[in-house]
Design a protein around this motif. Structure first.
Motif, PDB file in Angstrom:
ATOM      1  N   ILE A 113      70.847  40.358 -44.917  1.00  0.00           N
ATOM      2  CA  ILE A 113      70.904  41.765 -45.312  1.00  0.00           C
ATOM      3  C   ILE A 113      72.352  42.229 -45.418  1.00  0.00           C
ATOM      4  CG2 ILE A 113      70.305  44.112 -44.640  1.00  0.00           C
ATOM      5  CD1 ILE A 113      67.930  42.454 -45.618  1.00  0.00           C
ATOM      6  N   ARG A 116      73.759  41.065 -48.622  1.00  0.00           N
ATOM      7  CA  ARG A 116      73.193  41.757 -49.792  1.00  0.00           C
ATOM      8  C   ARG A 116      73.734  43.183 -49.923  1.00  0.00           C
ATOM      9  NH1 ARG A 116      69.035  45.123 -50.303  1.00  0.00           N
ATOM     10  NH2 ARG A 116      68.100  44.632 -48.283  1.00  0.00           N
ATOM     11  N   VAL A 117      73.746  43.925 -48.827  1.00  0.00           N
ATOM     12  CA  VAL A 117      74.185  45.324 -48.889  1.00  0.00           C
ATOM     13  C   VAL A 117      75.706  45.424 -48.912  1.00  0.00           C
ATOM     14  CG1 VAL A 117      74.113  47.570 -47.709  1.00  0.00           C
ATOM     15  CG2 VAL A 117      72.093  46.079 -47.722  1.00  0.00           C
ATOM     16  N   ARG A 121      80.464  48.091 -46.667  1.00  0.00           N
ATOM     17  CA  ARG A 121      79.712  49.325 -46.891  1.00  0.00           C
ATOM     18  C   ARG A 121      78.976  49.739 -45.616  1.00  0.00           C
ATOM     19  NH1 ARG A 121      75.654  50.812 -51.935  1.00  0.00           N
ATOM     20  NH2 ARG A 121      75.368  53.013 -51.333  1.00  0.00           N
ATOM     21  N   CYS A 183      72.138  52.708 -40.328  1.00  0.00           N
ATOM     22  CA  CYS A 183      71.980  53.797 -41.297  1.00  0.00           C
ATOM     23  C   CYS A 183      72.363  55.117 -40.635  1.00  0.00           C
ATOM     24  CB  CYS A 183      70.551  53.852 -41.834  1.00  0.00           C
ATOM     25  SG  CYS A 183      69.281  53.895 -40.549  1.00  0.00           S
ATOM     26  N   GLU A 194      70.192  56.933 -47.916  1.00  0.00           N
ATOM     27  CA  GLU A 194      70.483  55.958 -48.972  1.00  0.00           C
ATOM     28  C   GLU A 194      70.690  54.569 -48.387  1.00  0.00           C
ATOM     29  OE1 GLU A 194      73.766  55.043 -52.511  1.00  0.00           O
ATOM     30  OE2 GLU A 194      73.866  56.929 -51.386  1.00  0.00           O
ATOM     31  N   ILE A 195      71.500  54.482 -47.331  1.00  0.00           N
ATOM     32  CA  ILE A 195      71.725  53.187 -46.687  1.00  0.00           C
ATOM     33  C   ILE A 195      70.451  52.711 -46.002  1.00  0.00           C
ATOM     34  CG2 ILE A 195      72.938  52.020 -44.795  1.00  0.00           C
ATOM     35  CD1 ILE A 195      74.684  52.258 -47.176  1.00  0.00           C
ATOM     36  N   SER A 196      69.693  53.633 -45.459  1.00  0.00           N
ATOM     37  CA  SER A 196      68.425  53.270 -44.822  1.00  0.00           C
ATOM     38  C   SER A 196      67.524  52.546 -45.806  1.00  0.00           C
ATOM     39  CB  SER A 196      67.722  54.535 -44.293  1.00  0.00           C
ATOM     40  OG  SER A 196      66.469  54.217 -43.745  1.00  0.00           O
ATOM     41  N   GLU A 197      67.404  53.082 -46.994  1.00  0.00           N
ATOM     42  CA  GLU A 197      66.563  52.455 -48.010  1.00  0.00           C
ATOM     43  C   GLU A 197      67.149  51.109 -48.455  1.00  0.00           C
ATOM     44  OE1 GLU A 197      63.613  53.505 -48.802  1.00  0.00           O
ATOM     45  OE2 GLU A 197      63.773  55.327 -47.593  1.00  0.00           O
ATOM     46  N   LEU A 198      68.481  51.029 -48.590  1.00  0.00           N
ATOM     47  CA  LEU A 198      69.111  49.761 -48.974  1.00  0.00           C
ATOM     48  C   LEU A 198      68.869  48.677 -47.928  1.00  0.00           C
ATOM     49  CD1 LEU A 198      72.572  50.885 -50.429  1.00  0.00           C
ATOM     50  CD2 LEU A 198      70.697  49.786 -51.671  1.00  0.00           C
ATOM     51  N   LEU A 199      68.868  49.077 -46.661  1.00  0.00           N
ATOM     52  CA  LEU A 199      68.610  48.118 -45.588  1.00  0.00           C
ATOM     53  C   LEU A 199      67.149  47.708 -45.547  1.00  0.00           C
ATOM     54  CD1 LEU A 199      70.707  49.781 -42.736  1.00  0.00           C
ATOM     55  CD2 LEU A 199      71.238  47.630 -43.891  1.00  0.00           C
ATOM     56  N   GLY A 200      66.288  48.493 -46.149  1.00  0.00           N
ATOM     57  CA  GLY A 200      64.862  48.199 -46.123  1.00  0.00           C
ATOM     58  C   GLY A 200      64.131  48.892 -44.998  1.00  0.00           C
TER      59      GLY A 200
END
Length: 504
Positions: A113, A116-117, A121, A183, A194-200
């Motif tokens: 993860i 990927r992220v 960031r 997040c 936004e970061i929460s969603e990117l992390l899954g």
């Protein structure tokens, strides 16, 4: 006016409850132990229901022994171990055991993860690298490996917020435990969806954020029946155990530093701005407008607990007749061995290691054994190894620009005069021991006191309660002796890292 403040400390091996007067005097206390489960390599978990049952047992034990009227409690504060991941459903039921701070099962997921992220960031937002001991990785592991449980999850709670929930029925996330989430916006003290969603991680799982002294609710009738607390007693959000201990030791100003001697080891340097380094840990202090630059190690008082369990059988059996606890006897044994342990060095990586090496596969190591070495060498080497890990973290912090002169020592390890002096000599820092080893629960009680108005400010609470009972000055000659051993300590992990990584 109510007479007392109650601090609840949810630790790794037990919970402790303590009643305090406004000036920090301990009126009564009790504790209750529970187990850690290690079902697979890299796993370390506890049942949050055991925490709650432990709190109930300890409180009822305290009421029985003290005969204090629970209606005299002004408010309750809760201190809790870090980086839990308590999954509850919409009815508040715990869905599975919670991985605790030593759990590293999500190492591969975190690496994937993070790649990927983007490491930069993630770090720029929460000021901590994505490592498996944090809450984030544990939630992602649950999502990938137990999707049926994840689908039922309504909120993820921390250890202190789970106990607060059981007491009040209210959902919360305090700012000091926010550092477990990647997040969490460290600068602004809020979630970044936004970061929460990117992390899954669905943002719907994230509880509302409260300052640590906020009164989030009152003791319910149901909780009153279980705990003996009076219905309607105010409950503060509470915070991270290390941060509560930092407050309880009187560390609230920029540059002051708490040295942690509980199950885990490390230090917390108080700062007036967010100060981050990927080798260390950054979190909000429980005191508003303050942050903590932390070193968090797995080898603290837990090392001595292990040594006592495995090497202190005789001392345990003869404790009563010798008029000293098994730990006191081991101290005396270690005193007979010279500083530096005649070349025996211990790496205290007993469950992997956190700062500053961040290696879940790191192993505990005794180096330098031969037929002339004794049990006393190993016991003292254990103490010195923990002190070396403390110095390692302090060195990293100072190389990153932090300044540390005095350490305020807390936890059970601070009761050992020998161990405290070893830490002073190894680090070259003055070590001051506050008057109580209940720093975490007193810090939690201060939060409750500020929240309900017993104290008008944190400064008032600290100045009126925190006293110093001992001061340990470093011996320059001993610091030089330890510096030579420390150089060997620093070389051992890099030399053994590849072997540790291979698990052989």
């Amino acid at each position: 006016m109510n007479k007392y403040l109650l601090g609840i400390d949810v630790g790794t091996s037990s919970c402790k409850v303590s009643l305090f007067t406004k000036n920090g005097e301990t009126v009564s206390s009790a504790s209750s132990a529970y187990e850690v489960s290690y079902p697979h390599p890299g796993w370390a978990q506890q049942d949050p229901e055991d925490w709650w049952e432990g709190v109930c047992r300890a409180l009822n034990k305290m009421w029985k022994s003290s005969r204090i009227d629970p209606r005299d409690v002004a408010a309750v504060g809760i201190s809790g171990q870090s980086w839990s991941a308590v999954a509850i459903d919409e009815n508040g039921n715990v869905l599975c055991p919670s991985p605790i701070w030593t759990d590293t099962r999500s190492a591969d997921i975190c690496k994937r993860i993070s790649d990927r992220v983007g490491e930069e960031r993630i770090f720029s937002l929460c000021k901590n690298a994505l490592n498996p001991t944090y809450t984030t990785g544990k939630v992602l592991y649950l999502k990938e490996n137990a999707p049926e449980i994840f689908a039922k999850t309504r909120y993820i709670l921390q250890s202190n917020s789970y106990i607060a929930f059981r007491l009040t029925g209210e959902i919360s996330q305090d700012v000091s435990q926010g550092y477990g989430w990647h997040c969490y916006d460290m600068e602004n003290g809020k979630w970044d969806e936004e970061i929460s969603e990117l992390l899954g991680i669905p943002s719907s799982l994230l509880p509302p954020v409260f300052s640590c002294e906020s009164i989030i609710g009152e003791v319910t009738a149901e909780a009153s029946n279980r705990t003996g607390l009076a219905s309607g007693t105010p409950v503060a959000a509470g915070g991270l155990d290390a941060a509560c201990a930092t407050l309880g030791a009187g560390v609230t100003e920029n540059g002051q530093t708490q040295e942690q001697g509980g199950q885990a080891g490390g230090m917390s340097i108080c700062t007036d701005r967010v100060f981050a380094d990927p080798r260390l840990i950054t979190g909000a202090h429980v005191v508003p407008g303050r942050w903590l630059l932390q070193g968090g190690t797995v080898g603290g008082g837990g090392v001595m607990n292990w040594l006592e369990r495995e090497f202190g059988i005789s001392e345990r059996e003869h404790a009563a007749e010798r008029g000293a606890s098994s730990f006191e006897q081991l101290d005396r044994l270690a005193e007979k061995t010279p500083p530096g342990c005649d070349g025996v060095i211990f790496l205290p990586y007993m469950a992997g290691e956190r700062t500053p090496i961040w290696d879940p596969k790191a192993k505990g190591v005794f180096y330098g054994l031969d037929f002339s070495k004794t049990r006393a060498h190993m016991i003292r080497a254990g103490m010195e190894g923990v002190a070396f890990s403390l110095r390692h973290n302090l060195d990293i912090a100072e190389s990153a620009g932090a300044s540390v002169d005095v350490l305020y020592s807390t936890g059970g390890a601070a009761n050992s005069l020998l161990w405290t002096q070893i830490k002073a000599d190894v680090t070259g820092k003055t070590v001051i021991v506050p008057s109580s080893d209940t720093a975490s629960s007193w810090g939690a009680a201060i939060l409750a006191g500020v929240g309900c108005g017993v104290f008008s400010t944190f400064d008032e609470a600290v100045k009126g309660s925190v006293k110093h009972i001992r001061r340990h000055e470093p011996d320059a000659e001993m610091t030089q002796v330890y510096s030579e051993a420390y150089e060997t300590y620093l070389k051992l992990y890099p030399a053994l890292k590849d072997i540790m990584q291979g698990g052989k």
